[in-house]
Write a protein that holds these residues in place. Structure first.
Motif: not given
Length: 229
Positions: A14-15, A19, A56-57, A59-60, A64, A85, A118
């Motif tokens: 999902t991530l 990405k 977004v990066f 949060c990823d 993780r 990021s 990504a």
């Protein structure tokens, strides 16, 4: 409660999709900023898009990190991903630091490194063959993306001072001629343009053996089996 192996796999996929989408959006944004911009100021739209993509990066990374069974090891192994990021361009803008357009583009390219990593996921999804096939398509992907980004950088820095550069199409042609080590009749006049001119053929020479090895493996006649005595 630690996540199961299946849950981590699903979360990773999902991530990965998020990405890839963020990376593509950032590539389109910086392309529009360079090709259609005024080469003097960075637009608010571009700064906003870069901030959202960097979020977004980030949060990823943190999701993780929290899901990893060994968070300490994960953090130090992925610290470089965290650093590239961070929305440095937005932080500098909020701090009131006045940058020229040239420096702004260079700082803005830092998250593109994360976006590039990504988008490499696309290669894994598309290629399900042997390891050599994956290496070959990763090679094609790397050369195409790096050449395109080099054309963007070269165009942005050279278009206002280079009399031989007429439009972005010329920059793309220049980039492909240099990555194939053929060379072009458009010569860089800025420091950044000269650096890119050196990096492009160097990339082409480094990756050409991969292409040669792939062709030899795919199209070489099979070796005859040894006869048993």
């Amino acid at each position: 409660m630690p996540l199961s192996e299946h849950s981590r796999y699903t979360l990773g996929n999902t991530l990965g999709v998020l990405k890839v989408i963020a990376g593509i959006v950032l590539l389109f944004a910086i392309s529009w900023e360079i090709i259609a911009g005024d080469h003097v100021h960075l637009s608010r739209t571009y700064l906003t898009i870069q901030l959202i993509v960097c979020i977004v990066f980030l949060c990823d990374f943190f999701v993780r990190w929290a899901a990893d069974p060994r968070p300490g090891r994960f953090f130090w192994r992925n610290l470089a991903f965290l650093l590239i990021s961070i929305p440095w361009l937005n932080i500098l803008d909020w701090s009131g630091v006045r940058m020229t357009h040239d420096w702004g583009i260079l700082v803005g390219l830092i998250p593109m490194l994360r976006a590039f990593l990504a988008m490499v996921i696309v290669v894994r999804w598309l290629v399900s063959g042997n390891k050599m096939n994956r290496i070959f398509w990763a090679y094609i992907f790397t050369v195409v993306v790096f050449t395109y980004i080099s054309a963007l950088v070269f165009y942005d820095y050279e278009v206002t001072v280079n009399d031989k550069l007429h439009g972005f199409g010329n920059a793309v042609w220049w980039a492909w001629m240099n990555v194939t080590t053929v060379g072009a009749e458009i010569f860089a006049v800025t420091a950044v343009g000269k650096v890119v001119t050196i990096l492009l053929p160097s990339l082409g020479m480094m990756f050409f053996p991969i292409f040669t090895t792939y062709i030899l493996q795919e199209y070489a006649p099979p070796k005859p089996e040894k006869e048993h005595k």
